[in-house]
Structures are given as structure tokens and as C-alpha cells.
Design a protein around this motif. Sequence first.
Motif: not given
Length: 780
Positions: A50-56, A69-79, A108-112, A117-122
Motif C-alpha cells: 500500500x506504499x505507492x506514494x513512495x514511487x514516481x 493514474x499510474x504515475x505512482x505505481x511501483x511498476x517502472x512504466x514508460x510512455x 482500475x481493478x487490474x491496477x489495484x 502489488x510489490x512482488x508482481x511489480x518487481x
Amino acid sequence: MIASPAALLCRTNCRLWFRRLGPTRASWARRTIFLKTALAMASGGKGGHSSSAFYTNRLIHEKSPYLLQHAHNPVDWYPWGQEAFDKAKGEDKLIFLSVGYSTCHWCHVMEQESFQNEEISQILNDNFVCIKVDREERPDVDKVYMTFVQATSSGGGWPMSVWLTPDLKPFVGGTYFPPEDGIYQVGFRTVLLRILEQWKRNKAALLENSQKILSALSARTDVGVRGEEALPSSKEVLTKCFHQLSESYDEEYGGFSESPKFPTPVNFNFLFSYWALHRSTPEGARALQMTLHTLRMMAYGGIHDHIAQGFHRYSTDQRWHVPHFEKMLYDQGQLAVAYSKAFQISGDTFFADIAADILLYISRDLSDASGGFYSAEDADSYPTAHSKEKYEGAFCVWTAKEIQELLPDPVEGILERKTVADVFMHHFGVKEDGNVNPMKDPHNQLKGKNVLIVQYSLELTAARFGLEMEQLKTLLVKSKEKLYKARAQRPRPHLDSKMLASWNGLMISGFAQSGAILGKQEYIDRAARAAYFLQNHMFSVNTGKLLRSCYRGQGNSVDKSSVPIHGFLEDYVFVIQALFDLYEASLNQSWLEWAVQLQHKQDELFWDPKGFAYFSTEAADSSLLFRIKDDQDGAEPSPNSIAVTNLLRAASYTGHKEWTKKAGQILAAFSERLLKIPVVIPEMARATAGFHRTLKQVVICGDPNEEDTRDLLHCYYSTYTPNRVLILADGDTTGFLYHHLSFLSSLEKKGGKATAYLCENFTCSLPVTSSQELRDVLLA
């Protein structure tokens, strides 16, 4: 073994493909991720689900509401862009492409579930280059990969999940994945690990297969004239399309499927035209009945927001009752036209009221101060200001208790002791324990809630409670006002403040056509404001090109994307259509001038001189694997369908015969589909009649400020006939129309009165000077 391209292309389910990859032990990955996460948390870095605020991530620099909406996901997203492509090639990594839009419930569901999710994001960050795309901002990217997903799986939709080789070639894809394995669906974590294992073990085979799949898809999407194809007969196309629609029609509730039910305005447009061309036949009568009945049932249903106006995206059931609650701009624009035309044809003010209802919603809730229109409102929202979780429909639904508390007053003048709530709840089908079928509430979020639906006619409700009709109407109007004020206290759904050229074009048409038909100058003025907005913010005078999107800025400002996205074919055709509609409503020739300028630019950027018809995208973007010609009218009509009528209108206003020829070439390119399954392109089927019969030029000579001219114009606006254009010959020989249409100089007023001529192929009928004579000529 990896599934063969042949198996994939015959719609093999991707889930079966995943199973064929075999099991992969994931415990090592989970232990590694756990240790990494623990270390990060110990050092004050990333950690916790639940710590998505740590990420940008990089999306923080984007303008798209969906990407933000996805800018603070722990996923290292690229446009979508060269930085991501270079990383994938440089590190020899697969690309995970995720496509959605900001008001998409399952996105929204898949994002949440997965992207927070830290493990999946990693797993994603360590092994893939992750790209996030807003399908509304980049429909070109979406269409290429959706074509792949639809061809290789059991369907399509959003969120769309596709895995690509480093050179952007897709090899497997799907839509929503749950995070963990279930009985019927493989989980997202498992998918990632199995794909990663295959990339490590069978890279050469995977690359070979992806190339074969791409070649097959490219051939499959190659729409165009092959050899000497004859133009399809309009009679054959219209007849087949009508019968195909008639066979799928729901006699009881209207619409053209059982469930889910979509509005499909292109069907209404086709059926209105079919009725006008077959007025005296049983088939014509049925075409009109199907359309009016469907429009009426939609307006009664829960897909229509009875409290705050406008229409939701679609109904999950056959009765139009329980909707998917998002509201999209493109639906409102097209439905405003459909309801206005229903009034124009039937004279029933019920349809005019619904059109006005839609336009009120847009003016109030989806309008920017600059004049543009926003894209959408979300389906999900917080039930209360203190809620931690959003629910679908929370902003719109009611408990019986809420309504009873809001409408407690007794109804005066009736023998029974009844409250206003009793009458309201009866009329709108409200039940004490809720009126939503549990089968239409998979997440149990609507339990005990009511979606308002007109359960009884005004006459039946009035009779049930012994009320006068006007008394009941007043009671219902005041009750809706109270519920609207109560609803305004709830947390609003997310607003997608992105402004798209194409959807703004559809909405300009909605305001312009409704304004002309309903006689509302304020609607025409609103359409003109939006057109000026497009001209000022989404058009380059230097290049003559449209921009795809811009965004709400601070105060009254408008922001553009950091990397401007140029308009696609759909932007050009919907804006050109809007400008023609706005000219007919306002009689301002500057809109014709701009429409013709854009038509020339559209030809330059998108026309296929070999196979005919228009590509959806420019040739300049090397990141797109192939160029597509849309061949289906969906929630929005396909650009080539609209282009046919636009070209015919442009030719009628300019005398440029090359545009008529191009319209015929588009019909030839799509002739096979028009002759076999025209029901999938009803807008193009409708346009075949315009091409074969030629558009009628209705020329009115006169001063629009004079009453006799206004009478003739009112006759034109109030009479429904397809395949026509309006030309005001006001005597200004220096203007755009006189410059292009020399025959106008030979037409004049008769006896000093405003005069109308009906012209075909620039040859005109005898003049008429009364509105009744003009109506007779139009309907002949």
C-alpha cells in the motif's frame, strides 16, 4: 511447444497457450523479491503493498489522465516512445504493453490487484520494459495490438495486455488477468514467469513465430480494391443491412442484442435513412418502429441518468436497466443527434426533451471554459467522503431509505395517505431491498441499491395514485431536483479532462444538428464555441494539421502534450463532418472553408492511391507495425464510413468532382463487406444511397434575417430527408460558395420573395417560394 501461428490465427485462446508452456517454479523469484523489498524498506525506500506514494515513474511527466493514474505505481512504466524501445533493444528485454483508459473499470481493478502489488511489480521491473498507453490518446497503437489480440484470443477489450519482442512484434496477449491463478483463468504472476521462461529457453522460435503472426495479420487487415471490382448496388446493400438488423432486433425491449446492450447510434442513423427511402412500404414502417422503440426504451432505462442527465456507456442486461456507469462524450454527441432526428420525424416532444437532457449534461459537466469538451466521467467513485474504496455506480444508485428521507412529504389531494417518495419509488421501480439482479452485480457492490428505471408510464402512475397528469409531472420534476442536490454532496467520479479532436467533432455535430432541428440558437452558439476552440488549440496554421488531444490546464488555460500527437483519420473525418453540420445550422461560410481545407489535408496524409480508401494513420510513424483501414462501425462510426458522406458533401459545396470519385473508390474497397455483412458497417451502407442517388443541393436564395427566408430554412430543418446539403445563396458573390459554385449566380429570388431550388448534379428544379411547396419537393 509454442503454439503455431496457424493455431493462434484461428482464435486459439491465449489461456490455452499459457498452459502449453508448462509449469514454472516461482518460489525462487518470490524469495528474491521478498528480500529485495525488505532491504528497500529497511533503507527507507520502496516497500509494502500500500506504499505507492513512495514511487514516481516516468508517467508523472505525461498529460494523459490515464497515464497519470499510474504515475505512482511501483511498476517502472514508460510512455510509448523511443526511450522505451531503445531500452528493450539495448537490454534484449521483452516489452509488456498495457493499454487502457482513465474511466475503465477493469483497468482500475487490474491496477489495484497487480500494478500496485510489490512482488508482481518487481517481476515486471526486473525482466520487462513496461509501457503504458492511453487508448484514447493513441488509438493507432491500440488498434494495431487489439487486432492481434482479437485474432489470437477469445475476444478483446480493456485493459489490454500484450507482450512484444524488443522490435515491437506481438507474440501473446489478452485483456484483464487476475493476480493469482484461479479455476478458470491463469494468474498474471504465472503468465509473466512462463513468458519469461520461454524467452530464455526458446527465443529463436518465439521470434520466428511473432514474425509469422505479424505477416498474417498484415495480410488480413489489407482492405482495398483488388482488380476491377464493381461498386456495390445501393439497393442490395440497403436491403441486406435492413434485414440483418431486423433479425437481431429485440422486439420487447428494443436494441440489437440481448445483453450486454449498447446504444449503437450508427444503427439509428441507417434505419432513419432506410425509412425515408421506403416510407410507403412495410419495411420502411418497421425500420422507423425499431428505431423509435429502442430510443424510447433506452430513455426509460437505467442506462439513462434520470437525475443528472446523459447516458451511461451500455446496459449489462436486456432491459437497459443496470448500466456500466461511465459516461463517454462520443455517446452523448451521437445520441443527441439520434433523439433530435426522432423528434424531427415523429413530432413527439418526448424525444426533443431527451436531446435537451443530453446537451444539458454536456454543458454542465463535460465542458471546459475554453469551449472544448472533456472525454468522460468514470463508472467508479467513493460511496462517501470517508470511504477508502471506490465502487462502480456509487455516485448514481439509491437505497429506498435515502429516497424516503429525501421525499417525506404527503401527496396532497388524494384519498390514500401516500408520500411523494411512494409515488416516486413506484414510478421508478425502487424496491426496499434494491432492484439490481445479483447476476448483474458480480462484485456485490450494488446490493440493496436501486438503479432508477421508468417502470410505468405517466398515465399508469397517475391512475394508480389518483393524480392529475400535470400534478404528477410537477411532483416528479421537483423530486428529481431534490435527489440531484443530494447526489451533488457525494464524491464525484473521476473526470477525464482530456479533450480529443474527434470526440469534440462528434459533440459539435450534436449541438449543431440539435440546435437546427429544435430551433435552439444557444445550441448552435455552443457548437461554434467548440469549433473555435479546435481552431485555436488543436490546429496548426503552419502545417494545416489537427492535433489529437489537449488537456485542461490551470484556471482557464489549455495544456498540450509534451510531445504533440498529430490527429488521426478519425479526428479529421469527425471534425470535417462537424464543420459541415455547423455551416448548415449557422450559415457561416468560414466553417465550409475550414472543412474543405481539412479535407485536402486528409487526402494528403491518409489516402491510399493503390488500394483506395483511407488509412487510419499517417505513414510517418515507424513504430507502428502496419497501417489499418477500419472496417467496422462500433461505438463510433468507422472513419471511412463517415468519409464517404463527407466527400460527397465537400463535392456538393465546391464542385470538386475528384471527391465524388474518391467516395466511390472507398465503397469499392469495402464492397465485399458491404455485400456480405453490411450490418457491421451500417453507416457506410447508408452512404451508398447518397453516392448512387447523388446528394440534393437545397439552395435557398434570400436574407436569413428576413422572415420569408427564415420560414424556408425552418422547413428545411424540420423536415427529415437523407442525402441532402443546404446552401444559402445570400447574393454575396465574393463569398466561398459563389466562388466555387458558378451556377448560384443564375439563381435568384422570384417576385421579391425568398426562393428555394432543389438541385441535383448542379441542375436545378423550378423555384418554390412557400414552405409547404418546399416540403413537398423535399419529400417527393
